[in-house]
Design a protein around this motif. Structure first.
Motif, PDB file in Angstrom:
ATOM      1  N   PHE A 309      25.587  60.572  41.670  1.00 27.32           N
ATOM      2  CA  PHE A 309      26.882  60.105  41.163  1.00 27.32           C
ATOM      3  C   PHE A 309      27.654  61.240  40.506  1.00 27.32           C
ATOM      4  O   PHE A 309      28.885  61.282  40.568  1.00 27.32           O
ATOM      5  CB  PHE A 309      26.681  58.944  40.186  1.00 27.32           C
ATOM      6  CG  PHE A 309      26.328  57.654  40.857  1.00 27.32           C
ATOM      7  CD1 PHE A 309      27.090  57.160  41.912  1.00 27.32           C
ATOM      8  CD2 PHE A 309      25.232  56.918  40.438  1.00 27.32           C
ATOM      9  CE1 PHE A 309      26.765  55.968  42.530  1.00 27.32           C
ATOM     10  CE2 PHE A 309      24.893  55.718  41.058  1.00 27.32           C
ATOM     11  CZ  PHE A 309      25.661  55.243  42.113  1.00 27.32           C
ATOM     12  N   GLY A 310      26.942  62.155  39.861  1.00 22.05           N
ATOM     13  CA  GLY A 310      27.615  63.313  39.283  1.00 22.05           C
ATOM     14  C   GLY A 310      28.260  64.170  40.359  1.00 22.05           C
ATOM     15  O   GLY A 310      29.397  64.637  40.210  1.00 22.05           O
ATOM     16  N   ASP A 311      27.547  64.381  41.488  1.00 21.66           N
ATOM     17  CA  ASP A 311      28.104  65.133  42.613  1.00 21.66           C
ATOM     18  C   ASP A 311      29.326  64.434  43.202  1.00 21.66           C
ATOM     19  O   ASP A 311      30.224  65.080  43.753  1.00 21.66           O
ATOM     20  CB  ASP A 311      27.045  65.317  43.705  1.00 21.66           C
ATOM     21  CG  ASP A 311      25.927  66.255  43.276  1.00 21.66           C
ATOM     22  OD1 ASP A 311      26.120  66.980  42.278  1.00 21.66           O
ATOM     23  OD2 ASP A 311      24.861  66.243  43.919  1.00 21.66           O
ATOM     24  N   ALA A 312      29.338  63.098  43.115  1.00 16.34           N
ATOM     25  CA  ALA A 312      30.466  62.329  43.651  1.00 16.34           C
ATOM     26  C   ALA A 312      31.656  62.316  42.703  1.00 16.34           C
ATOM     27  O   ALA A 312      32.705  61.749  43.037  1.00 16.34           O
ATOM     28  CB  ALA A 312      30.030  60.902  43.941  1.00 16.34           C
ATOM     29  N   GLY A 313      31.499  62.923  41.524  1.00 12.35           N
ATOM     30  CA  GLY A 313      32.610  62.999  40.591  1.00 12.35           C
ATOM     31  C   GLY A 313      32.677  61.871  39.584  1.00 12.35           C
ATOM     32  O   GLY A 313      33.675  61.723  38.876  1.00 12.35           O
ATOM     33  N   VAL A 314      31.626  61.061  39.495  1.00  9.05           N
ATOM     34  CA  VAL A 314      31.604  59.964  38.518  1.00  9.05           C
ATOM     35  C   VAL A 314      31.276  60.549  37.154  1.00  9.05           C
ATOM     36  O   VAL A 314      30.235  61.189  36.970  1.00  9.05           O
ATOM     37  CB  VAL A 314      30.564  58.892  38.917  1.00  9.05           C
ATOM     38  CG1 VAL A 314      30.513  57.797  37.865  1.00  9.05           C
ATOM     39  CG2 VAL A 314      30.905  58.319  40.280  1.00  9.05           C
ATOM     40  N   THR A 315      32.165  60.342  36.176  1.00 11.28           N
ATOM     41  CA  THR A 315      31.963  60.941  34.853  1.00 11.28           C
ATOM     42  C   THR A 315      30.813  60.286  34.096  1.00 11.28           C
ATOM     43  O   THR A 315      30.007  60.958  33.462  1.00 11.28           O
ATOM     44  CB  THR A 315      33.259  60.834  34.029  1.00 11.28           C
ATOM     45  OG1 THR A 315      33.696  59.466  34.006  1.00 11.28           O
ATOM     46  CG2 THR A 315      34.352  61.698  34.634  1.00 11.28           C
ATOM     47  N   SER A 316      30.726  58.956  34.156  1.00 11.80           N
ATOM     48  CA  SER A 316      29.636  58.233  33.475  1.00 11.80           C
ATOM     49  C   SER A 316      28.548  57.910  34.498  1.00 11.80           C
ATOM     50  O   SER A 316      28.345  56.753  34.878  1.00 11.80           O
ATOM     51  CB  SER A 316      30.167  56.954  32.817  1.00 11.80           C
ATOM     52  OG  SER A 316      31.171  57.245  31.885  1.00 11.80           O
ATOM     53  N   SER A 317      27.837  58.953  34.944  1.00  9.83           N
ATOM     54  CA  SER A 317      26.872  58.771  36.034  1.00  9.83           C
ATOM     55  C   SER A 317      25.695  57.891  35.621  1.00  9.83           C
ATOM     56  O   SER A 317      25.182  57.100  36.423  1.00  9.83           O
ATOM     57  CB  SER A 317      26.364  60.136  36.527  1.00  9.83           C
ATOM     58  OG  SER A 317      25.783  60.864  35.470  1.00  9.83           O
ATOM     59  N   ASN A 318      25.255  58.013  34.362  1.00 12.72           N
ATOM     60  CA  ASN A 318      24.130  57.168  33.910  1.00 12.72           C
ATOM     61  C   ASN A 318      24.526  55.696  33.863  1.00 12.72           C
ATOM     62  O   ASN A 318      23.734  54.815  34.201  1.00 12.72           O
ATOM     63  CB  ASN A 318      23.645  57.623  32.533  1.00 12.72           C
ATOM     64  CG  ASN A 318      22.791  58.872  32.591  1.00 12.72           C
ATOM     65  OD1 ASN A 318      22.200  59.166  33.627  1.00 12.72           O
ATOM     66  ND2 ASN A 318      22.742  59.613  31.505  1.00 12.72           N
ATOM     67  N   LEU A 319      25.764  55.432  33.442  1.00 14.70           N
ATOM     68  CA  LEU A 319      26.247  54.058  33.405  1.00 14.70           C
ATOM     69  C   LEU A 319      26.374  53.501  34.822  1.00 14.70           C
ATOM     70  O   LEU A 319      26.038  52.333  35.076  1.00 14.70           O
ATOM     71  CB  LEU A 319      27.599  53.992  32.691  1.00 14.70           C
ATOM     72  CG  LEU A 319      28.135  52.595  32.359  1.00 14.70           C
ATOM     73  CD1 LEU A 319      27.159  51.853  31.448  1.00 14.70           C
ATOM     74  CD2 LEU A 319      29.504  52.697  31.700  1.00 14.70           C
ATOM     75  N   ALA A 320      26.829  54.340  35.752  1.00 13.05           N
ATOM     76  CA  ALA A 320      26.922  53.918  37.154  1.00 13.05           C
ATOM     77  C   ALA A 320      25.541  53.615  37.718  1.00 13.05           C
ATOM     78  O   ALA A 320      25.363  52.692  38.516  1.00 13.05           O
ATOM     79  CB  ALA A 320      27.599  55.015  37.976  1.00 13.05           C
ATOM     80  N   THR A 321      24.550  54.382  37.274  1.00 10.07           N
ATOM     81  CA  THR A 321      23.178  54.155  37.713  1.00 10.07           C
ATOM     82  C   THR A 321      22.672  52.794  37.250  1.00 10.07           C
ATOM     83  O   THR A 321      21.989  52.081  37.995  1.00 10.07           O
ATOM     84  CB  THR A 321      22.259  55.269  37.171  1.00 10.07           C
ATOM     85  OG1 THR A 321      22.697  56.520  37.685  1.00 10.07           O
ATOM     86  CG2 THR A 321      20.827  55.039  37.579  1.00 10.07           C
ATOM     87  N   VAL A 322      23.009  52.410  36.022  1.00  8.46           N
ATOM     88  CA  VAL A 322      22.631  51.083  35.518  1.00  8.46           C
ATOM     89  C   VAL A 322      23.282  50.005  36.380  1.00  8.46           C
ATOM     90  O   VAL A 322      22.662  48.984  36.704  1.00  8.46           O
ATOM     91  CB  VAL A 322      23.055  50.909  34.045  1.00  8.46           C
ATOM     92  CG1 VAL A 322      22.799  49.477  33.573  1.00  8.46           C
ATOM     93  CG2 VAL A 322      22.297  51.883  33.161  1.00  8.46           C
ATOM     94  N   GLY A 323      24.539  50.226  36.762  1.00  6.26           N
ATOM     95  CA  GLY A 323      25.227  49.277  37.634  1.00  6.26           C
ATOM     96  C   GLY A 323      24.520  49.116  38.955  1.00  6.26           C
ATOM     97  O   GLY A 323      24.382  47.997  39.477  1.00  6.26           O
ATOM     98  N   VAL A 324      24.040  50.224  39.525  1.00  8.99           N
ATOM     99  CA  VAL A 324      23.286  50.168  40.780  1.00  8.99           C
ATOM    100  C   VAL A 324      22.006  49.367  40.592  1.00  8.99           C
ATOM    101  O   VAL A 324      21.625  48.554  41.441  1.00  8.99           O
ATOM    102  CB  VAL A 324      22.961  51.591  41.283  1.00  8.99           C
ATOM    103  CG1 VAL A 324      21.938  51.547  42.420  1.00  8.99           C
ATOM    104  CG2 VAL A 324      24.222  52.277  41.761  1.00  8.99           C
ATOM    105  N   GLY A 325      21.331  49.580  39.463  1.00 13.89           N
ATOM    106  CA  GLY A 325      20.118  48.819  39.184  1.00 13.89           C
ATOM    107  C   GLY A 325      20.382  47.335  39.108  1.00 13.89           C
ATOM    108  O   GLY A 325      19.607  46.523  39.629  1.00 13.89           O
ATOM    109  N   ALA A 326      21.487  46.960  38.474  1.00 16.16           N
ATOM    110  CA  ALA A 326      21.836  45.539  38.366  1.00 16.16           C
ATOM    111  C   ALA A 326      22.166  44.947  39.727  1.00 16.16           C
ATOM    112  O   ALA A 326      21.744  43.827  40.051  1.00 16.16           O
ATOM    113  CB  ALA A 326      23.020  45.373  37.418  1.00 16.16           C
ATOM    114  N   VAL A 327      22.894  45.698  40.542  1.00 20.64           N
ATOM    115  CA  VAL A 327      23.227  45.238  41.894  1.00 20.64           C
ATOM    116  C   VAL A 327      21.954  45.038  42.714  1.00 20.64           C
ATOM    117  O   VAL A 327      21.816  44.066  43.468  1.00 20.64           O
ATOM    118  CB  VAL A 327      24.166  46.246  42.592  1.00 20.64           C
ATOM    119  CG1 VAL A 327      24.265  45.960  44.086  1.00 20.64           C
ATOM    120  CG2 VAL A 327      25.555  46.214  41.952  1.00 20.64           C
ATOM    121  N   GLN A 328      21.002  45.939  42.550  1.00 24.35           N
ATOM    122  CA  GLN A 328      19.745  45.838  43.282  1.00 24.35           C
ATOM    123  C   GLN A 328      18.971  44.587  42.899  1.00 24.35           C
ATOM    124  O   GLN A 328      18.399  43.906  43.766  1.00 24.35           O
ATOM    125  CB  GLN A 328      18.897  47.081  43.029  1.00 24.35           C
ATOM    126  CG  GLN A 328      17.673  47.184  43.940  1.00 24.35           C
ATOM    127  CD  GLN A 328      16.870  48.429  43.678  1.00 24.35           C
ATOM    128  OE1 GLN A 328      16.973  49.043  42.621  1.00 24.35           O
ATOM    129  NE2 GLN A 328      16.031  48.803  44.621  1.00 24.35           N
TER     130      GLN A 328
END
Length: 486
Positions: A309-328
């Protein structure tokens, strides 16, 4: 009428303690069968309770998998690790799991499914403590190896136990709880990693197994394992408890007895006998699915999602990761509802095809963002598309290829080779997982777009493999499935 006739009023039914003995006695029961929805409901509650207890094991599995993502930068900074050293740390759980996988089948065969889970819990607890008190990489590595060993045993034993206790009409849904629990463990690691530092997070990793150990004393052993071991009384008691005291279990008892009649107690099988189709075909299907599940790159994405997510330009990459976990978690929950309705094959094909499409989107997006200026609108658009593609990949994986290979593996392996074949299949899964997690960080450094292209090709091959070789097991008893390979 229940299978075991009672000659004396008030005869007790014993519930197994681990795999021998008993911890309490059930009072006398009526011998008539209600034949109503109440009996089904009581049966379901009993089995579901058992599944929820053993599901603590996969939660531990998921927590181990998710731990490296939110802690990478902090561990690297605190202990002065290089990217390569942290990659070793991330992948060593898979090395330990390979050792656990080799031992898992034999442990589960000789001391039972419950005893196996008890043994698996101990190295997990020690491993988390080692990581929590680590002062250098050696303690990190030792702790990760111990965690992996326990997880390797859990990953084989839990789906097998669930398949062996579940009624045929609920087996797919209950079996999918295994993967659902893994995703819950991953999400918990991601979420808690936002708020606590990595040493405290390691201490929290102890909780699932410390709750699992006492919980094992409150559930029956697998009736099919008890039958194979010749423990007739315990076998019938365990099955009666699981199906409800007013349920007629005579047909299921007779079918299980017929299935194990050809296998003597603690029978071993030679590798040469695996050449028979009834052995090599289900083993090939089980190994193939579990290898392809890992080579799709899911663990590479989950372990290093913050980096992606950091490579994709997402500033809050850890927060985005939590979102992915919830979606999963949500997507896997949908799978537990669908698997006994839509069937295993259809969900596997849809899941693999969805992963292929989403991985193609991610690969193209990263190729474009790498070739255009960061200030251009095209860069911003494809950065967003890459994030959408990663989320879509996780959803597609969770809808089938995440949960169902473990369900099918536990269903199709014949009872007399389940220990050997299950160990081989689980070892293949963890070996593939190790290859992916060890190389993912390095591949992402080389080319993010190229990495996702490799994963896309594997997912496309999975569609063909499922279409050609994977049988439908929905609505069939374990004994019927095994007979179909003869």
């Amino acid at each position: 009428m229940s299978f075991r006739e009672e000659n004396e009023e008030g005869r007790d039914l014993r519930k197994p303690f681990l795999h021998t003995g008993s911890w309490y006695r059930m009072g006398s029961r009526q011998s008539s069968m209600l034949g109503s929805s109440q009996a089904i409901r009581e049966s379901s509650i009993s089995v579901v309770a058992c599944v929820l207890i053993v599901a603590l094991g996969p939660i531990q599995f998921g927590f181990t998998s998710g731990y490296s993502s939110p802690t990478q930068s902090a561990i690297v900074e605190d202990l002065g690790l290089t990217v390569s050293e942290f990659s070793w740390f991330g992948s060593l759980s898979n090395v330990g799991a390979m050792v656990g996988a080799i031992a898992s089948g034999q442990i589960a065969e000789y001391i039972g499914r419950k005893g196996s889970l008890m043994i698996a819990s101990i190295p997990n607890i020690i491993g988390w403590l080692a990581i929590s008190f680590a002062k250098d990489s050696s303690f990190l590595y030792m702790g990760r190896l111990l965690e992996g060993f326990g997880v390797g045993i859990i990953s084989y034993t839990v789906p097998v136990y669930i398949a062996e206790i579940a009624p045929q009409n609920m087996r797919g849904s209950l079996g999918s709880v295994n993967q659902l629990s893994v995703t819950i463990g991953i999400m918990l690691a991601y979420l808690l990693g936002l708020f606590v530092e990595w040493r405290i997070l390691a201490v929290l990793g102890i909780l699932p197994c410390t709750i699992l150990i006492p919980g094992l004393f409150f559930i029956p052993e697998s009736p099919r394992w008890l039958a194979k071991m010749g423990m007739t009384e315990e076998f019938e008691a365990s099955l009666q408890v699981l199906r409800g005291f007013d349920t007629d279990i005579s047909l299921e008892v007779n079918e299980i007895k017929r299935a194990v009649a050809s296998s003597s107690r603690r029978t071993t099988i030679r590798f040469s006998e695996l050449k028979q189709r009834r052995y090599w075909f289900p083993l090939m299907v089980g190994i193939g699915l579990l290898i392809l599940q890992q080579l799709s790159g899911i663990n590479g994405v989950l372990f290093y999602s913050s980096t992606i997510f950091g490579d994709a330009g997402v500033t809050s990459s850890n927060l985005a990761t939590v979102g992915v976990g919830a979606v999963q978690v949500i997507a896997t929950g949908v799978t537990t509802w669908l698997v006994d309705k839509a069937g295993r094959r259809l969900l596997l094909i849809v899941s693999s095809a969805g992963m292929t499409a989403s991985l193609l989107l991610v690969a193209v997006s990263f190729y474009v963002t790498d070739s255009v200026s960061e200030s251009s609108s095209l860069h911003n658009i494809f950065s967003i598309l890459s994030v959408i593609g990663v989320v879509a990949m996780v959803v597609a994986f969770s809808l089938g290829i995440g949960a169902i290979p473990w369900v099918i593996m536990s269903e199709i392996l014949p009872v007399n080779i389940k220990g050997l074949a299950g160990s081989i299949a689980t070892l293949a899964n963890w070996l593939s997982s190790w290859v992916v997690t060890m190389t993912a960080n390095l591949l992402l450094t080389w080319s993010t777009g190229g990495t996702f292209t490799i994963y896309m090709v594997v997912s496309a091959f999975t569609v063909a493999f499922v279409s050609l070789y994977v049988p439908e097991t929905k609505g069939r008893t374990l004994e019927e499935i095994q007979r179909s390979f003869r």
